[in-house]
Design an enzyme around this catalytic site. Structure first.
Site, mmCIF file in Angstrom:
data_model
loop_
_atom_site.group_PDB
_atom_site.id
_atom_site.type_symbol
_atom_site.label_atom_id
_atom_site.label_comp_id
_atom_site.label_asym_id
_atom_site.label_seq_id
_atom_site.Cartn_x
_atom_site.Cartn_y
_atom_site.Cartn_z
ATOM 1 N N CYS A 1 43.628 50.343 77.694
ATOM 2 C CA CYS A 1 44.767 50.799 77.766
ATOM 3 C C CYS A 1 44.274 52.469 77.893
ATOM 4 O O CYS A 1 44.861 53.524 78.121
ATOM 5 C CB CYS A 1 45.275 50.625 76.088
ATOM 6 S SG CYS A 1 44.928 51.446 75.175
ATOM 7 N N HIS B 1 47.283 51.316 70.789
ATOM 8 C CA HIS B 1 48.117 51.585 72.267
ATOM 9 C C HIS B 1 48.232 52.809 72.859
ATOM 10 O O HIS B 1 48.409 53.884 71.910
ATOM 11 C CB HIS B 1 49.265 50.758 72.480
ATOM 12 C CG HIS B 1 49.337 50.987 73.643
ATOM 13 N ND1 HIS B 1 48.679 51.007 74.956
ATOM 14 C CD2 HIS B 1 50.577 50.765 75.083
ATOM 15 C CE1 HIS B 1 49.295 50.952 76.467
ATOM 16 N NE2 HIS B 1 50.423 50.641 75.590
ATOM 17 N N ASP C 1 53.365 55.145 81.247
ATOM 18 C CA ASP C 1 51.955 53.839 80.720
ATOM 19 C C ASP C 1 52.074 53.102 81.909
ATOM 20 O O ASP C 1 52.561 52.174 82.446
ATOM 21 C CB ASP C 1 53.081 53.420 78.937
ATOM 22 C CG ASP C 1 52.255 52.273 78.901
ATOM 23 O OD1 ASP C 1 50.669 52.561 79.309
ATOM 24 O OD2 ASP C 1 52.349 51.960 78.029
#
Length: 694
Positions: free
Chosen positions: A274, A332, A355
């Site tokens: 991530c 995250h 994202d």
């Protein structure tokens, strides 16, 4: 009389780039920001006669059209014009015209061609003058990406290095990241990302026209930075096995990733997790002029079925089970871009979640956002884009189940309404301290407003739910209170290569004697909760007197965990405590082991274009040798590209010292980043600020 024709053109690159805040880009192109005028000088072979005229044509994309806003034809005039493209004569001297061209604030970003249309002696002809790049303009109040605060604009548009927060709620740490949006060739690679998108391949004319909208560009980039559906940038891998690519922890920044993507023929670079996706997307957003930052959410829920709860499973022996598709990641990382939401209304302007980590499909593609942070805070999960997913990441309930293989049954063990979405963090403006922005995403945990927002969101997602979320949340609490409580306590240093010392603290909450059976396990994990290997287990039965608290020490040796520890350095310990006919009590703790330290020292005052010596110091803490040692160094404005140094093998406890040279190209405070890897320590990080004098 000879035909009128241009002899030469002076783009006034230096003064234009300074005026447009693009002077930090290493490339020499004319880089401009929309909604702002730029000047250039055009030398003609003679002066303009009456009846002769000059006009201009700008165009972008493969199918420019005036109706789509990707082409404009406009005359050279003496007055100013508002709104669209216009050209104004500033001065005329000895056949040299100084011309000012203004672009509209709604122009698409990207490469443009500028041509001149000359009408002379009854003939019209068009001549290409050159090319320029147009970017978003966060300095201009009329632009959708306008950011009024100077210090924030410097951080979120102009800063080319930063830090990303990682770890867990009880151990937040940070890694440096080289965004490098101004480095040689990066702007062109970023622009080519748009030309490789699915949208461009399907309908290039519409895609280019929509590049005027930061919402659209942000959404396309969130899809393109992962390699899942398109010729995207980075291939994600959370398996713990990174053969055939680079361990995600080894990257120091985005520059090498972007270059490798281009050099490999635009095939996804291996591998990312991530923070790699977020660090790279941040580079592209800042490069285009969209203010952006990297945000970390600790205990981040991945809710796959939109019910705002995440189910986590254990067996009776305390072993975590990969069952169901929900998960809670230790952390995250995503991005926020700053722009207005003309589609939603002014109360949703400002920071928007983008994202690029491929978690769930949205409209058939792995992409996420832009999601208004204000919409998440208010529970407006019906609004575009992907608000339910982001809302769950920071708000979902975590429900623990105990699964019985023998009877194929499962029992709800606990429901936690406040463990998800903690310490939402980003780098502070102008410093390396952590800024907590949790309150931007949700009202204070446990407050009545927070409950109302959760109810509202659940009502929108599950309008036919038979009873309210709050009553569901309280059902778990109506079961019989447990008679014991417990926790894991760290009792020694947490270092890779050393024994892990913990204690299980158990307390009898009643006035009766209780006999407790405890099944304990420890697993190495990847940060997203993926199980790697069980490294330790134990079972004990003990008797606890009334209100008695006991402490049971436990040790996990290096030999037990060494082979199975991943670069995350994470071990998940669990204990399932059973008191005769009562429900089990589950105790869990994730621990993170520290790597040995890596030190970078700048040995002299750094100056622009003058070599500077830097040394790296590393001591092998193990009682065994380490080999296959590699040092990777990079830093925007400090060295071109990255530096790879093979370091000799180290004997047990031996200290290594490596000297290398950097050559600063820009003044100011720059960030030097290093990654040291060897067979026993796959990714040790260091960073040092370097003050470069002119």
């Amino acid at each position: 009389m000879t035909a009128l024709e241009p002899q030469s053109i002076n783009w006034q690159v230096t003064s234009n780039r300074q005026a447009h805040h693009t002077d930090r880009f290493s490339s020499q192109e004319l880089i401009l920001r929309r909604g702002q005028s730029f000047n250039f000088s055009l030398s003609l072979n003679r002066s303009l006669d009456n009846g002769e005229s000059l006009g201009f044509i700008v165009s972008t994309g493969p199918y420019p059209s005036e109706s789509a806003g990707t082409k404009a034809v406009f005359p050279l005039s003496s007055g100013t014009s508002r709104g669209g493209w216009s050209a104004q004569l500033v001065s005329e001297q000895d056949n040299v015209l100084t011309i000012s061209i203004s672009s509209p604030v709604s122009a698409p970003v990207g490469w443009y061609t500028l041509s001149t249309e000359i009408s002379s002696q009854g003939k019209d002809f068009i001549l290409k003058l050159g090319m320029f790049i147009l970017l978003f303009n966060p300095w201009l109040p009329e632009d959708d990406v306008f950011m009024s605060n100077h210090a924030e604009r410097e951080e979120y548009v102009q800063e080319d290095a930063g830090v990303i927060y990682v770890g867990s709620t009880n151990r937040i740490s940070m890694v440096g990241w080289n965004f490098g949006q101004f480095e040689q060739g990066i702007l062109n690679i970023c622009l080519s990302i748009l030309d490789h998108s699915l949208n461009f391949r399907r309908d290039p004319a519409t895609d280019v026209a929509r590049r005027n909208d930061p919402k659209y560009v942000g959404r396309v980039l969130s899809a393109m930075v992962n390699g899942n559906d398109d010729n995207g940038l980075i291939s994600g891998n959370w398996s713990g096995n990174y053969r055939g690519g680079l361990d995600p922890r080894n990257w120091n920044g985005s520059v090498e990733i972007l270059k490798q993507w281009k050099n490999w023929g635009f095939r996804p670079v291996r591998y990312g997790q991530c923070w790699v996706f977020a660090g790279t997307l941040n580079t592209v957003l800042r490069c285009f002029g969209i203010p952006s930052r990297v945000v970390t959410n600790f205990n981040s829920a991945h809710d796959t079925d939109r019910n705002l709860s995440v189910d986590v499973y254990y067996d009776r022996y305390g072993r975590p089970i990969d069952k169901g598709s929900d998960s809670v990641w230790n952390f995250h990382v995503w991005n926020e871009g700053w722009f207005v939401r003309t589609d939603l209304g002014p109360s949703y302007n400002g920071w928007q979640v983008l994202d690029a980590t491929p978690q769930e499909r949205s409209q058939g593609v792995f992409q996420c956002g832009p999601t208004s942070v204000a919409a998440v805070r208010e529970g407006d999960v019906n609004l575009d884009f992907d608000t339910p997913f982001v809302f769950a990441e920071v708000n979902a309930d975590r429900i623990t189940w105990i699964y019985d293989y023998y009877y194929n049954t499962q029992r709800q063990n606990a429901s936690n309404t406040h463990s998800v979405g903690k310490y939402i963090s980003t780098k502070a403006v102008g410093s390396y301290s952590r800024m907590d922005i949790t309150e931007k995403y949700k009202y204070p945990e446990g407050s009545s407003r927070e409950r109302q927002v959760f109810e509202k969101a659940l009502g929108k997602l599950k309008p036919h739910a038979s009873f309210s979320a709050t009553s569901a949340r309280h059902l778990a609490g109506e079961e019989k209170e447990p008679s014991i409580s417990g926790r894991f306590k760290v009792t020694g240093l947490l270092e890779v290569g050393k024994e892990v010392s913990l204690a299980l603290l158990l307390k009898n909450l009643t006035s009766d004697i209780k006999t407790v059976t405890v099944n304990m396990t420890a697993w190495t994990i990847v940060y997203n909760g993926k199980l790697v290997h069980e490294v330790w287990k134990d079972s004990i039965t003990m008797s606890l007197g009334p209100k008695e608290e006991i402490r049971h020490p436990l040790k996990i040796t290096y030999a037990q965990y060494e082979k199975y520890l991943k670069t995350d350095n994470m071990i998940r310990t669990t204990a399932v405590c059973q008191v005769s006919d009562e429900a089990e009590v589950l105790i869990e703790r994730d621990i993170i082991l520290d790597n040995p330290s890596l030190t970078l020292e700048v040995l002299e005052q750094a100056q622009v274009r003058k070599p500077v010596n830097v040394q790296m110091l590393f001591s092998n803490p193990l009682d065994e040798p380490v080999k296959d040692c590699v040092l990777m160094v990079e830093g925007s404005g400090l060295l071109l590209g990255s530096l790879r140094i093979d370091v000799p093998a180290l004997r047990p406890k031996e200290r290594s010292r490596v000297c290398f040279e950097i050559l600063p190209t820009r003044s100011g405070t720059k960030q030097l980043l290093a990654d040291f890897s060897c067979n026993k320590f796959p990714a040790i990080k260091a960073m040092v600020p370097v003050d470069v004098a002119e």
